[in-house]
Motif scaffolding. Structure first.
Motif, PDB file in Angstrom:
ATOM      1  N   PRO A 214      -8.014 -35.010 -32.865  1.00 31.16           N
ATOM      2  CA  PRO A 214      -8.246 -34.428 -34.182  1.00 31.16           C
ATOM      3  C   PRO A 214      -9.728 -34.495 -34.576  1.00 31.16           C
ATOM      4  O   PRO A 214     -10.443 -35.388 -34.131  1.00 31.16           O
ATOM      5  N   ASN A 215     -10.139 -33.557 -35.391  1.00 35.61           N
ATOM      6  CA  ASN A 215     -11.462 -33.602 -36.014  1.00 35.61           C
ATOM      7  C   ASN A 215     -11.279 -34.426 -37.296  1.00 35.61           C
ATOM      8  O   ASN A 215     -10.652 -33.957 -38.258  1.00 35.61           O
TER       9      ASN A 215
ATOM     10  N   LEU B  30      -5.646 -33.497 -54.218  1.00 34.74           N
ATOM     11  CA  LEU B  30      -6.069 -32.800 -55.430  1.00 34.74           C
ATOM     12  C   LEU B  30      -5.014 -31.762 -55.864  1.00 34.74           C
ATOM     13  O   LEU B  30      -4.701 -31.633 -57.060  1.00 34.74           O
ATOM     14  N   ALA B  31      -4.465 -31.045 -54.889  1.00 32.65           N
ATOM     15  CA  ALA B  31      -3.426 -30.057 -55.208  1.00 32.65           C
ATOM     16  C   ALA B  31      -2.203 -30.738 -55.810  1.00 32.65           C
ATOM     17  O   ALA B  31      -1.608 -30.248 -56.779  1.00 32.65           O
TER      18      ALA B  31
ATOM     19  N   ASP C 148     -13.239 -35.441 -39.620  1.00 34.37           N
ATOM     20  CA  ASP C 148     -13.858 -34.955 -40.855  1.00 34.37           C
ATOM     21  C   ASP C 148     -12.959 -33.878 -41.489  1.00 34.37           C
ATOM     22  O   ASP C 148     -12.735 -33.866 -42.699  1.00 34.37           O
ATOM     23  N   LEU C 149     -12.440 -33.021 -40.632  1.00 35.28           N
ATOM     24  CA  LEU C 149     -11.539 -31.970 -41.118  1.00 35.28           C
ATOM     25  C   LEU C 149     -10.258 -32.567 -41.698  1.00 35.28           C
ATOM     26  O   LEU C 149      -9.771 -32.155 -42.764  1.00 35.28           O
TER      27      LEU C 149
ATOM     28  N   LEU D  38      -8.005 -32.487 -50.166  1.00 37.09           N
ATOM     29  CA  LEU D  38      -7.529 -31.246 -50.783  1.00 37.09           C
ATOM     30  C   LEU D  38      -6.069 -31.375 -51.191  1.00 37.09           C
ATOM     31  O   LEU D  38      -5.660 -30.982 -52.295  1.00 37.09           O
TER      32      LEU D  38
ATOM     33  N   ARG E 222     -10.934 -34.065 -45.127  1.00 38.70           N
ATOM     34  CA  ARG E 222     -11.038 -33.050 -46.185  1.00 38.70           C
ATOM     35  C   ARG E 222      -9.674 -32.442 -46.522  1.00 38.70           C
ATOM     36  O   ARG E 222      -9.396 -32.110 -47.655  1.00 38.70           O
ATOM     37  N   GLN E 223      -8.860 -32.262 -45.475  1.00 36.14           N
ATOM     38  CA  GLN E 223      -7.523 -31.711 -45.713  1.00 36.14           C
ATOM     39  C   GLN E 223      -6.718 -32.665 -46.595  1.00 36.14           C
ATOM     40  O   GLN E 223      -5.998 -32.230 -47.506  1.00 36.14           O
TER      41      GLN E 223
ATOM     42  N   HIS F 224     -21.864 -37.307 -49.197  1.00 33.85           N
ATOM     43  CA  HIS F 224     -22.258 -36.183 -50.056  1.00 33.85           C
ATOM     44  C   HIS F 224     -23.623 -36.459 -50.680  1.00 33.85           C
ATOM     45  O   HIS F 224     -23.929 -37.589 -51.032  1.00 33.85           O
TER      46      HIS F 224
END
Lengths: 141, 141, 141, 141
Positions: free
Chosen positions: B79-80, B93-94, B82-83, B90, B86-87, B141
């Protein structure tokens, strides 16, 4: 999707951000999702499949990220801009990671070259739409 | 999905992060996706549909985010991180946005109450898995 | 998804067909989708990947069919019964084809054995729900 | 997706059936999926939302059917032709049902008119590709 601008205009609400950038991103997500899905399947059919494992994995991640982003962009009614912002950042990252891997195989496999191009176009479309978003929508870290 | 732990163990690669958190998050995403889809549809059938527009919109966003996250988590091969990070952010948050909106209607509509609960469970499961990820995977960030 | 029965009961409309069969099918679709997605990814990580190409292809088809079926079942409001009937038939066929292929590799790969089982359960759940549908919903050929 | 023909040609396997029909159907599924998703969301924003419940429901079913069909068509490696046939029949039926409902609202809502058109194009594209499939692939009932 030639009618995407027409569909955006036909919505009672305006697109939440951007104008042409919104339509371009919606279109790029659809193209990238199916192109990456097709690249994963084409890799499966290659004799050198063992060298393409990572490409297949990222193709599938990227297709899912682009599909989810396209679905969210197809909704213009009272969007949560913070959520949209994060979705676009995620999509851009998925396209960047997948595009980099596809590009490594692009001189040997035409489908990888085409998928890398679709990823670049979608990455740029996400960047373009993110750039059109109001500053307030950008999460502060 | 009672067999989710078994499936994770049967994979040639270990889950990239977490242990029980990984299985819990994969399970929570599947539950939240279908529960939010069902809440959107139940809202559609309510007489007070006009007051539930925002709930429907967020339910659909949340279902798509949870489906994409569940699909990514079902892949343990290289797996990535970092991706993945972020997933998960996300998805959290959803779930937070959708859960907040569903909770506002929870005393009038049982389906909204149940969807708010599923969102909270999924939000917590994402937080739990994010907490188990190595610091290096966290984007600066 | 332990709350699936609760969610079905909380909907203003009754489930269009079946009772326990409806909930069982909704649950089986979610389980089969993620299990087949995980099997595709696990096959990708196997040394013998070249012998598992067909398994990966069918895993991805089956995951998509089960996700689409689960999404349709999560909607109880004024369903088109002919469409639901066809969706269940399609899902059953996808599970049968994928389960047969997974079963061929089940003695060598535990993930294939588990995916074959999830396919069988989902196939049976679709058959169970199809059996509970009124005759009028069955298309005449 | 202007590159869809290129992508189909770049695959080591030929498309299982059709030629131009295959590309046309893949493209139409992508267009119809996002157009129906957008119509559902636009209906949500209309004052007359209560009269559009059935339209929203069918839009969501149709979007899911078209997405699943587009995903299956993006895979050319050793397809199960019986499964592909059924998927195309299902997609055609979903587009027919959704297009009929959208057409009923097309004179009042431009988004419904556009969605009805996208459904018709996808229905015809499915019919075209089904017509190009060998007789042996058609299930006998």
């Amino acid at each position: 999707m030639p009618a995407v601008e027409e569909m955006i205009r036909a919505h009672p609400s305006k697109p939440p951000v951007g104008g042409s950038e919104y339509a371009a991103c919606l279109r790029a997500c659809g193209e990238c999702a199916r192109t990456c899905g097709a690249c994963a399947d084409a890799c499966l059919a290659e004799e050198t499949i063992a060298a393409l494992r990572r490409c297949i994995r990222l193709n599938l991640d990227c297709a899912d990220a682009c599909d989810a982003t396209g679905r969210m962009l197809s909704r213009q009614f009272e969007p949560n801009l913070d959520l949209l912002h994060r979705q676009l950042e995620l999509c851009r990252l998925a396209c960047e990671a997948c595009g980099d891997e596809c590009a490594r195989h692009g001189d040997r496999h035409e489908h990888c070259r085409l998928a890398a191009e679709a990823c670049r176009r979608c990455e740029e479309a996400c960047t373009g739409l993110l750039g059109a978003m109001p500053g307030a929508a950008r999460p502060v870290h």
